[in-house]
Design an enzyme around this catalytic site. Structure first.
Site, PDB file in Angstrom:
ATOM      1  N   HIS A  74       0.831  -1.215   0.000  1.00  0.00           N
ATOM      2  CA  HIS A  74       0.000   0.000   0.000  1.00  0.00           C
ATOM      3  C   HIS A  74       0.866   1.266   0.000  1.00  0.00           C
ATOM      4  O   HIS A  74       0.428   2.325   0.466  1.00  0.00           O
ATOM      5  CB  HIS A  74      -0.939   0.036   1.214  1.00  0.00           C
ATOM      6  CG  HIS A  74      -1.802  -1.162   1.350  1.00  0.00           C
ATOM      7  ND1 HIS A  74      -3.049  -1.267   0.760  1.00  0.00           N
ATOM      8  CD2 HIS A  74      -1.586  -2.340   2.003  1.00  0.00           C
ATOM      9  CE1 HIS A  74      -3.574  -2.445   1.059  1.00  0.00           C
ATOM     10  NE2 HIS A  74      -2.704  -3.123   1.799  1.00  0.00           N
ATOM     11  N   SER A 107      17.305  17.334 -17.726  1.00  0.00           N
ATOM     12  CA  SER A 107      16.489  18.536 -17.801  1.00  0.00           C
ATOM     13  C   SER A 107      17.178  19.607 -18.621  1.00  0.00           C
ATOM     14  O   SER A 107      18.408  19.735 -18.598  1.00  0.00           O
ATOM     15  CB  SER A 107      16.215  19.074 -16.391  1.00  0.00           C
ATOM     16  OG  SER A 107      15.538  20.307 -16.445  1.00  0.00           O
ATOM     17  N   LYS A 152      20.225  17.418 -12.989  1.00  0.00           N
ATOM     18  CA  LYS A 152      19.130  16.472 -12.849  1.00  0.00           C
ATOM     19  C   LYS A 152      19.310  15.299 -13.820  1.00  0.00           C
ATOM     20  O   LYS A 152      19.615  15.491 -14.993  1.00  0.00           O
ATOM     21  CB  LYS A 152      17.798  17.159 -13.125  1.00  0.00           C
ATOM     22  CG  LYS A 152      16.565  16.344 -12.743  1.00  0.00           C
ATOM     23  CD  LYS A 152      15.322  17.228 -12.800  1.00  0.00           C
ATOM     24  CE  LYS A 152      14.100  16.504 -12.260  1.00  0.00           C
ATOM     25  NZ  LYS A 152      13.660  15.416 -13.141  1.00  0.00           N
ATOM     26  N   GLU A 203      11.340   4.565 -17.884  1.00  0.00           N
ATOM     27  CA  GLU A 203      10.241   5.358 -18.446  1.00  0.00           C
ATOM     28  C   GLU A 203       9.864   4.891 -19.847  1.00  0.00           C
ATOM     29  O   GLU A 203       8.682   4.795 -20.185  1.00  0.00           O
ATOM     30  CB  GLU A 203      10.624   6.840 -18.476  1.00  0.00           C
ATOM     31  CG  GLU A 203      10.624   7.500 -17.104  1.00  0.00           C
ATOM     32  CD  GLU A 203      11.161   8.920 -17.127  1.00  0.00           C
ATOM     33  OE1 GLU A 203      11.044   9.604 -16.097  1.00  0.00           O
ATOM     34  OE2 GLU A 203      11.706   9.352 -18.170  1.00  0.00           O
TER      35      GLU A 203
END
Length: 470
Positions: A190, A320, A326, A333
């Site tokens: 959860h 980025s 970053k 992905e």
């Protein structure tokens, strides 16, 4: 500049075809009619090779049953060998999306093979009195048996490649499970803290997922060994000579090394697309599980400072255009995106199968396009995921260790010894005070230190002892 042409004719009349083209008038019409996806047959070499193999097997079978002479058979077989060797694939110009249940694909193959055979025999392209696309290359066949049989051969090839790439990913995950076998981390349910586990256990579970899907896809391959060659138009076998079906199955088996056999009910087989639905369903299952793995790794590598940061993924590229330094989890992905696409493909294939009316499913071209595309994508991302993400993944041992030993979830291991109520009390105290489960148990004198250390040892938490029944 004027391009030289030759004139050909068909049912609808005469057309000029480029003189140097191996395709003919029916291919030209289909090229003009179907401007749909921009994805042409020549982008699927596996399918072209499969078609050539089927046409070669048919020529051999026709020769054995006495309806095709040795000269034409040999020329057709040689032309097919050229296609199998990846030659002349640029001549397959028809869009993969097409009406006619694949007739345009079949005729593109028939015309290229016929014209190459004519060239081998020393004749001009288009001189079909010597080798005819329909009368000779398509002899004893219909699109309705040749096209699905070529699909089956191609899909078997796609399965082999996909399974090879899945094996690479499976091996990568197994190696990582061994590498991280003793590294503790928190398990979560959860999205909340649960109980400790090792990273090795997590990656071994991932590997098990992949192996199960490999087994499912391998079992599906057998469905593609049943073919309907000789059924011709609707499965009744009109225009197919006696003995042809058995000979073509035998020849196809010898050419491919696979056990092809003729369907027991050719009328059923000619309209049936259930094998494609079964494969698509298995691909969807695999995509769902693979996407889940990618999701898990993205989540657990979130950070590097404000996320879970349990794993560090290989840095593949700057992440980025505005935030210096970053780095994004680009490999998981793209795995997710490919898996989403494959799961969508399954819906298209189910609709195409369900909407096939009466004695023929005319939507096999969209089924072929989507299966070929989906399997190629899955094969590509399996290898990419393994080599560009899993192999170089590292564990953040310091962060994971702090998580484990400061985690309230440890109280679960005490439940069999303290009981649910006392364990709940410890958990609530730890949550309210920020103290550790370990310290609170000792402070409340609920257990002596030696016993507590044994229960909360990593080995006993991750590989718990089985309680003896009293």
């Amino acid at each position: 500049m004027t391009t030289a042409t030759r004139q050909e004719h068909d049912l609808l009349g005469y057309r000029d075809v480029p003189a140097d083209a191996y395709y003919g008038i029916q291919t030209l019409r289909a090229f003009e009619n179907f401007t749909v996806s921009g994805v042409r047959l020549n982008q699927f070499s596996t399918f072209i090779r499969a078609f050539a193999t089927v046409k070669k097997a048919a020529a051999i079978a026709n020769n054995k049953v006495g309806v095709l002479n040795d000269t034409v058979k040999d020329a057709i077989a040689a032309a097919c060998d050229d296609l199998i060797d990846n030659k002349y694939h640029d001549q397959f110009i028809v869009d993969m999306f097409q009406g006619g249940a694949g007739t345009s694909t079949n005729m593109n193959a028939n015309e290229v093979i016929a014209n190459r055979a004519l060239e081998i025999l020393g004749y001009e392209k288009g001189d079909y009195q010597h080798v005819h696309p329909n009368n000779d290359v398509n002899l004893s066949q219909s699109t309705n048996d040749a096209y699905p049989t070529a699909m089956n051969v191609a899909l078997d090839d796609y399965c082999v490649r996909l399974l090879d790439k899945m094996a690479i990913l499976h091996t990568s995950l197994k190696k990582k499970s061994v590498e991280l076998a003793d590294q503790l981390k928190m398990g979560r349910t959860h999205l909340q803290d649960a109980v400790p586990m090792t990273a090795g256990q997590e990656f071994n579970a991932f590997a098990t997922m992949i192996k199960k899907e490999m087994d499912r896809i391998e079992s599906t391959r057998a469905l593609f060994h049943e073919i309907n060659m000789g059924g011709t138009a609707i499965g009744t076998g009109l225009n197919a000579p006696a003995g042809y079906s058995e000979e073509v199955a035998k020849s196809l088996s010898e050419l491919t090394g696979r056990p092809y056999y003729i369907a027991e009910d050719l009328i059923e087989a000619t309209q049936d697309t259930s094998a494609y639905v079964a494969l698509s369903g298995n691909l969807r299952l695999f995509a769902a599980r693979l996407s889940k793995i990618a999701h898990d790794l993205r989540l657990q590598s979130s950070g590097p400072r404000a996320g879970l940061a349990q794993y560090r993924l290989p840095e593949m590229q700057p992440g980025s255009s505005i935030m210096p330094g970053k780095v994004n989890p680009v490999i998981p992905e793209v795995v997710n995106q490919a898996c989403f696409h494959v799961m969508g493909i399954d819906h298209t294939i189910a609709m195409a199968s369900e909407n096939g009316q009466l004695q023929l499913n005319v939507f096999e071209p969209v089924i072929a396009f989507n299966l070929f595309t989906g399997m190629s994508m899955l094969a590509n991302i399996c290898e990419m995921f393994a080599t560009r993400c899993i192999d170089g993944l590292m564990m953040n041992n310091e962060a994971c260790s702090v998580e484990v030993f400061n985690n309230i979830g440890l109280v679960t291991a005490l439940n069999p010894h303290l009981g649910y109520d006392a364990s709940s009390f410890v958990a609530r105290r730890a949550q309210e005070t920020g103290g550790s489960v370990y310290d609170i148990v000792l402070e409340e004198k609920l257990m002596d230190k030696e016993t507590l250390d044994d229960i909360l040892s990593p080995a006993n938490m991750v590989y718990p002892k089985v309680r003896a029944l009293l």
